[in-house]
Design an enzyme around this catalytic site. Structure first.
Site, PDB file in Angstrom:
ATOM      1  N   THR A 104       0.759  -0.976  -0.057  1.00  0.00           N
ATOM      2  CA  THR A 104       0.012  -0.060   0.137  1.00  0.00           C
ATOM      3  C   THR A 104       1.036   1.155  -0.031  1.00  0.00           C
ATOM      4  OG1 THR A 104      -1.894  -1.004   1.158  1.00  0.00           O
ATOM      5  CG2 THR A 104      -1.767   1.357   1.323  1.00  0.00           C
ATOM      6  N   LYS A 179      -7.706   1.335  -2.468  1.00  0.00           N
ATOM      7  CA  LYS A 179      -7.083   0.896  -1.255  1.00  0.00           C
ATOM      8  C   LYS A 179      -7.322   2.014  -0.065  1.00  0.00           C
ATOM      9  CE  LYS A 179      -5.161  -1.543   1.905  1.00  0.00           C
ATOM     10  NZ  LYS A 179      -3.831  -2.516   2.157  1.00  0.00           N
ATOM     11  N   LYS A 247      -0.657   4.575   8.728  1.00  0.00           N
ATOM     12  CA  LYS A 247      -0.201   4.969   7.436  1.00  0.00           C
ATOM     13  C   LYS A 247      -1.014   5.073   6.463  1.00  0.00           C
ATOM     14  CE  LYS A 247       1.715   2.193   3.927  1.00  0.00           C
ATOM     15  NZ  LYS A 247       2.182   0.629   3.769  1.00  0.00           N
TER      16      LYS A 247
END
Lengths: 296, 296
Positions: A104, A179, A247
């Site tokens: 990611t 995502k 994150k």
């Protein structure tokens, strides 16, 4: 497709990458593995993964799958780390090779990496996943694909070895955009679960009674069904770590062009920041911990 | 139990109260109905509900079920409205009667009403519901009960006529406490759904692709499964109105003693305030509307 006949390289042997490598090997691929921590690859030899250097991997593999920490790590692997003077994978791979990045990262990084790899005639797919360690182990991950059509076509045979739901979202970077969208949904679902359970606790309601009602009705969610039972048995370990969620939320909240503020997402970001500041190795479902402080 | 042999009174004939009255009649109870808008009761005659005055209702019924707007309306029905000089139900009902209040009100009000009714030897149960108009129609509501044990025991035969899941949460007011907890979960679930869909839209991702991934994974929720398809077909009508959700969130956020701030709930409250300020008759799933303004 000729890409399916060569060896597959896997770079990054955390929980996710290790399972992906084993599933690729289990489906008949010759799998070469590289990690900056070679012992992690050696542990996977028994599952059919051959440890090697980055140079060996690039020479033998027409498809390389990355599962590393973040955008900086992907950049370093692909384009070299000037501090170390090391060469990057992009200069080592043959033209026509394929890079699948399951890490990611920010959508803008993914689009930039695709652009730079394309200039060297290397195909690229951003392919972040959801489904956690269980999905990685059982090859039931959902994979969100961004990339040019031909690149995704070439990636499909490999993606079907590690996931059960492969979705074409759009051009380069769009896998990462999706995502980020998904992580906003997950994080706010955790906030919803957490605040309902905290309020129940504050009101003196039995957690079992509260959970029974909450997950059976219009408040019901994956978080209530899967995370709440862990909370009630005081299991705060990851699963998916709070640090990774933070994150991902930072990407969603600060690294994507948005025409609107998302107040819930901003609130979730602040809450997960506080959770990660506690410095323990906590799962993302452990958000309830910060509500037990005196100040939020 | 003798309470089960008399007539049942129903007060309040909105969508929820009308269905409850019809289900009580369908299960063999003699049902008397009272509303400040008598035409609403007359519409239910065909379903076995007999319109009457508040005095007639009190004289004939040993069990009275309330489904009105808010705490002020419950107070006015039970204890009289001094502005109108009307007598309240509490002075009209016989000792040993039972009041079941399905209206969502503040827990402190519920405890106060129980206290005042107990002083007149009237049993009281706070019994807010969840499950919406569909649950009310099909008698599949979840009912959250607060009250003394004997009061809840007396209420059970009636509650089983209108709901399928009857939960004893605790003493007087605890049904309302649980309802507030539930609404926090529902509201934040709507925020989660909304911000994920808004971000997907902003990023140029097909809503169908986004919804497919979101509801299949760790972001999945009742809201994604039930509300998101309505949004994608541009159906913003209630279901459950945004104004009712705002009322419920205000109870959760401002009318319950809390040892901790709930930042997500405060954010949801601000967002639903903005939605209701738009002044349209919108469902609570229509929160996405405010993200289409320039300022949030």
């Amino acid at each position: 497709m000729d890409t399916n006949t060569g060896a597959v390289g896997v770079i990054g042997f955390g929980v996710m990458g290790s399972h992906m490598a084993r599933n690729l090997a289990a489906k008949g691929h010759r799998v070469l593995g590289y990690s900056r921590t070679p012992s992690k690859v050696i542990e996977q030899k028994i599952h059919g993964v051959s440890p090697c250097t980055l140079e060996e991997l690039a020479r033998s593999c027409s498809c390389v799958l990355l599962s590393v920490t973040d955008g900086r790590a992907v950049q370093s692997i692909l384009f070299g780390d000037s501090a170390e003077g090391a060469e990057g994978l992009s200069t080592l791979l043959a033209p026509g090779s394929l890079v699948i990045n399951t890490t990611t990262i920010a959508p803008s990084e993914a689009a930039d990496f695709d652009h730079r790899l394309s200039a060297r005639d290397i195909y690229c797919v951003d392919a972040p996943v959801t489904g956690g360690d269980v999905g990685a182990r059982n090859a039931t991950l959902t994979i969100m694909c961004g990339g040019h059509e031909e690149a995704i076509n070439r990636a499909l045979p490999f993606l079907h070895c590690i996931g059960s739901k492969i979705v074409r979202v759009g051009p380069p970077g769009f896998g990462q955009r999706m995502k980020a969208v998904n992580q906003v949904g997950v994080a706010l679902g955790i906030v919803a679960m957490t605040e309902a359970l905290v309020l129940a606790e504050q009101q003196g309601i039995s957690p079992d009674v509260a959970l029974d009602i909450l997950q059976g009705g219009a408040a019901g969610s994956w978080a209530f069904s899967n995370y709440a039972p862990r909370l009630l048995s005081n299991d705060l370990k990851p699963g998916f770590s709070a640090a990774h969620m933070l994150k991902d939320l930072k990407i969603a909240a600060t690294e994507m062009p948005k025409s609107q503020i998302l107040p819930g997402t901003e609130t979730a970001l602040r809450l997960f920041e506080k959770l990660v500041q506690r410095g323990k190795e906590l799962g993302n479902h452990a958000l309830i911990e910060i509500y037990r402080d005196t100040q939020i």
